[in-house]
Design a protein around this motif. Structure first.
Motif, short mmCIF file in Angstrom:
data_model
loop_
_atom_site.label_atom_id
_atom_site.label_comp_id
_atom_site.label_asym_id
_atom_site.label_seq_id
_atom_site.Cartn_x
_atom_site.Cartn_y
_atom_site.Cartn_z
N ALA A 78 -9.70 41.70 63.71
CA ALA A 78 -9.74 40.80 64.91
C ALA A 78 -9.88 39.36 64.20
O ALA A 78 -9.14 38.21 64.37
N LEU A 79 -10.87 39.43 63.14
CA LEU A 79 -11.07 38.15 62.35
C LEU A 79 -9.79 37.77 61.50
O LEU A 79 -9.34 36.48 61.73
N PHE A 80 -9.32 38.41 60.80
CA PHE A 80 -7.94 38.04 60.07
C PHE A 80 -6.66 37.66 61.11
O PHE A 80 -6.00 36.78 60.66
N GLU A 81 -6.67 38.37 62.27
CA GLU A 81 -5.66 37.98 63.32
C GLU A 81 -6.00 36.56 63.91
O GLU A 81 -5.26 35.51 63.93
N ALA A 82 -7.32 36.47 64.07
CA ALA A 82 -7.66 34.85 64.56
C ALA A 82 -7.53 33.74 63.59
O ALA A 82 -7.03 32.84 64.04
N VAL A 83 -7.55 34.29 62.12
CA VAL A 83 -7.51 33.26 61.18
C VAL A 83 -5.86 32.93 61.02
O VAL A 83 -5.56 31.58 60.96
N SER A 84 -5.13 33.91 61.16
CA SER A 84 -3.79 33.62 60.88
C SER A 84 -3.20 32.62 62.23
O SER A 84 -2.20 32.33 62.26
N ASN A 85 -3.75 32.90 63.57
CA ASN A 85 -3.38 32.19 64.60
C ASN A 85 -3.94 30.80 64.65
O ASN A 85 -4.03 30.24 65.47
N ALA A 86 -4.83 30.38 63.67
CA ALA A 86 -5.67 28.91 63.56
C ALA A 86 -4.47 28.02 63.60
O ALA A 86 -4.96 27.15 64.57
N PRO A 87 -3.50 27.90 63.05
CA PRO A 87 -2.46 26.90 63.32
C PRO A 87 -2.18 26.65 64.73
O PRO A 87 -1.67 25.41 64.99
N GLU A 88 -2.17 27.50 65.61
CA GLU A 88 -1.97 27.46 66.96
C GLU A 88 -2.71 26.44 67.73
O GLU A 88 -2.45 25.83 68.68
N HIS A 89 -3.95 26.38 67.01
CA HIS A 89 -4.77 25.45 67.61
C HIS A 89 -5.27 24.17 66.67
O HIS A 89 -6.34 23.53 66.99
N GLY A 90 -4.15 24.01 65.94
CA GLY A 90 -4.39 22.74 65.13
C GLY A 90 -5.62 23.08 64.07
O GLY A 90 -5.84 21.93 63.49
#
Length: 538
Positions: A78-90
Motif C-alpha cells: 500500500a505504501l509503495f502504491e501510494a508513493v507511485s500515485n503521489a504525482p496525481e496529487h501534485g
C-alpha cells in the motif's frame, strides 16, 4: 533546551533498558537473540525522531513493515502504491525515494538490517501521509501574509491509526474529500494531457484587438479560442460577433471585465500557457490540503484574487458579492486565515488603526491641525481633545499619545455596518462609502480589511437564521443612528483564502491573476521540493 544529540543519547539508553526488560519474557533463546538485534536497531534508528521513537516504544519495538507475509506485506504494498500515485496529487515521487527503500529492504539480510529498514519505512510513511493530508510546504515559511493555521495531525497518530486500518483505505482517506479537490484533480489531468499535445498553439501576436478588425492576429486569436474550446471551428478572419462572444465568455472565466474587447489584459490572459495554468492548479491543490478540515455547513468564503465574498450552504452558493481587498503593498495585503464571525456592528465607530493614524494622519495634522476634520482626537481616558490645544509637531509615530475616531455616519470609512470575527490581525468585513471601486476589474485598494459591495444584503442573509424579518431587524437598528452590536445566534466560520485556480459546479475551471504574487512563491517552494509538471498522453 536539550539538544537533538543529547536527546537521542538519553532516549537510546531508555529504549535499551526497556528492551532488556522485554527480554525477560518467556521464549526460546534463539528467538530472543533475533528479536534483540532487531529491537536494538529500531531503537538506534528511531532515536533521532521522538515521534517514531514514541510509537515503537509503545509498540514493544515490533515491526509493522518488514515481516515477510500478512499485514506487513500489505502495508508495504500500500505504501509503495501510494508513493507511485503521489504525482496525481501534485507531489513528487523522488521525495519518498521508493527505489532506495526497495533496495534497502532487499539488502536487509539480518535482523539488525531489518530494524534500520523498518524505521526508514516509517519515516517515509510519515512524510507521505502528512504531505497528502495537510500539504508539503509550510505556509508561514512561504509568505508572511499566509497566517493560516494548518490542521496538522499528530505524527504518532498516523502510525497508530495505520496499524489498525486497511492500508489502502488509509491512504485513500488522507487527501481532502471536498468537491473542490476532486474537480481540481480532474482539471490537472486535463491540462497534463493538453501539455502532451502541445498546448493551445500559437500565441496572439498583438497587444490588443477589437471587434471589426481582421488580419493574421485575429486569425491567431480565433485559433487560440478554438483550441481552448471557447469557439467552434471557423474560417473567419474577422473579429465578428461570434469571436466577440467567445472573448466575452473567456473574460468571465478569468475575472476580467466582460466587454468582449481583447484589450492588453485579456490578450495577456489568453496568451497564458497550459504550463502556467497547470502550476496554478497544483498550487490550489496544495492550498486545499492546508484547509483540510470541516469548514462549516454554512460558512463565508472570501477569495482574495477573485475579489468576491460568498456564503456557502451545503456546498451551494446562497449569497455573493464583490469585494475590495488589501492593496498590494507590504503592510496592506489581506492575510489568509480562518476564524468565526460572532457579531455585526451597525452604525459603527471607526477606531483608526494605530498604523494608519501615525503613518497617514499624523503627517497631515503636523502640516494642518484642522485636517481630517471628520476624525475626533481622543486621549487615553477616552476624552475628546481639542486640536487647538495640541502641538502635533512635538510627536513622532512612537510618541503620538492620541487615538483617532470617526463617529457613525454614512461618510464613515466603515460605512454603515461591519462584520466581526475577532482576530489578532484586526481584519473584518465592512461597508464603505467608496462605492466606485467595486466597478473596477482589479479591486486591491484597502488597508487589509474586506470591503463589501452589498453589505446590507450580507447582513440580511446572516440575520435570516435568527429573525423572521431580517431586513426589518437590521433597519430598526440602522434607523437609530447609534452604534449597535448585534450578536449572531448562529456563528459562522469565515475563511479568507487565496486561489488563482478554483472550480464551480457545471462551469469551466476559473483562473485569476496572482495579485500578491503568493502563488508564484508557493510554486517555487514546491518545485524546490521536487514537484514537476507532467505531460501525460491519453
Amino acid at each position: 533546551m536539550i539538544g537533538t544529540k543529547h536527546f537521542r543519547t538519553i532516549w537510546l539508553w531508555a529504549a535499551l533498558a526497556t528492551i532488556m526488560a522485554l527480554l525477560t519474557l518467556p521464549g526460546s533463546a534463539q528467538a530472543q537473540t533475533k528479536v534483540t538485534a532487531f529491537m536494538q536497531a529500531v531503537a538506534e534508528a528511531a532515536a533521532s525522531d521522538k515521534d517514531i521513537a514514541a510509537f515503537y516504544k509503545a509498540n514493544g519495538y515490533k515491526g509493522i513493515w518488514t515481516g515477510s507475509f500478512g499485514k506487513d506485506a500489505s502495508r508495504r504494498k500500500a505504501l509503495f502504491e501510494a508513493v507511485s500515485n503521489a504525482p496525481e496529487h501534485g507531489l513528487p515521487v523522488d521525495r519518498y525515494d521508493p527505489d532506495g527503500l526497495k533496495a534497502r529492504l532487499k539488502a536487509a539480510k539480518t535482523p539488525r538490517d531489518r530494524g534500520f529498514a523498518e524505521v526508514e519505512m516509517s519515516r517515509t510513511f510519515l512524510r507521505l501521509a502528512r504531505d497528502m493530508q495537510t500539504g508539503l510546504v509550510v505556509p508561514r515559511q512561504i509568505d508572511p501574509g499566509i497566517v493560516r493555521a494548518v490542521p496538522y495531525r499528530s505524527r504518532v497518530s498516523y502510525l497508530e491509526n495505520f496499524t489498525k486500518s486497511n492500508p489502502r483505505s488509509f491512504f485513500k482517506a488522507l487527501p481532502p474529500k471536498t468537491t473542490e479537490y476532486t474537480r481540481l484533480r480532474k482539471e490537472k489531468i486535463r491540462l497534463e494531457r493538453l501539455l502532451a499535445r502541445g498546448g493551445w498553439g500559437e500565441q496572439v501576436p498583438a497587444k490588443a484587438l477589437k471587434p471589426g478588425q481582421s488580419g493574421a492576429a485575429v486569425v491567431a486569436l480565433r485559433n487560440r479560442l478554438v483550441a481552448m474550446k471557447y469557439l467552434r471551428r471557423s474560417s473567419t478572419q474577422t473579429y465578428d460577433a461570434t469571436v466577440q462572444k467567445a472573448v466575452q465568455q473567456f473574460q468571465l472565466d478569468h475575472g476580467l471585465a466582460a466587454d468582449g474587447v481583447a484589450g492588453p489584459g485579456t490578450i495577456s490572459e489568453i496568451n497564458m500557457g497550459v504550463a502556467d495554468r497547470l502550476k496554478s492548479v497544483i498550487v490550489a491543490m496544495e492550498r486545499e490540503r492546508w484547509l483540510n478540515q470541516p469548514r462549516g455547513k454554512r460558512h463565508i468564503l472570501v477569495n482574495i484574487p477573485d475579489f468576491k465574498v460568498k456564503i456557502i450552504e451545503n456546498d451551494k452558493v446562497t449569497f455573493e458579492s464583490r469585494v475590495v481587498v488589501g492593496a498590494n503593498q507590504h503592510d496592506r495585503r489581506s492575510p489568509e486565515f480562518s476564524d468565526t464571525m460572532e457579531h455585526m456592528v451597525i452604525n459603527p465607530t471607526w477606531n483608526v488603526p494605530r498604523s494608519i493614524a501615525v503613518k497617514e494622519y499624523l503627517p497631515m495634522l503636523k502640516r494642518n491641525p484642522g485636517a481630517a476634520s471628520h476624525l475626533r482626537l481622543v486621549d487615553a481616558r477616552g476624552r475628546t481633545v481639542s486640536r487647538n490645544s495640541v502641538n502635533f509637531g512635538a510627536y513622532t509615530a512612537k510618541t503620538f499619545p492620541f487615538n483617532l475616531k470617526q463617529p457613525p455616519s454614512r461618510r464613515n470609512a466603515l460605512g454603515l455596518v461591519k462584520f466581526m470575527f475577532p482576530n489578532k490581525y484586526n481584519i473584518y468585513l465592512h461597508d464603505t462609502p467608496a462605492k466606485n471601486l467595486f466597478e473596477r476589474e482589479s479591486r486591491a485598494y484597502s488597508h487589509g480589511c474586506i470591503r463589501v459591495h452589498k453589505p446590507f444584503e450580507l447582513a440580511y442573509a446572516l440575520l435570516s437564521k435568527q429573525s423572521t424579518d431580517p431586513e426589518g431587524t437590521f433597519k430598526s437598528h440602522l434607523g437609530t443612528g447609534r452604534e449597535s452590536v448585534v450578536p449572531l445566534e448562529s456563528q459562522v466560520q469565515v475563511h479568507l483564502i487565496y486561489r488563482t485556480a478554483f472550480t464551480e459546479p457545471k462551469r469551466r475551471t476559473q483562473y485569476r491573476r496572482d495579485v500578491y504574487g503568493r502563488d508564484a512563491k508557493i510554486w517555487n517552494a514546491l518545485a524546490k521540493a521536487g514537484v514537476a509538471l507532467r505531460a501525460v498522453r491519453g
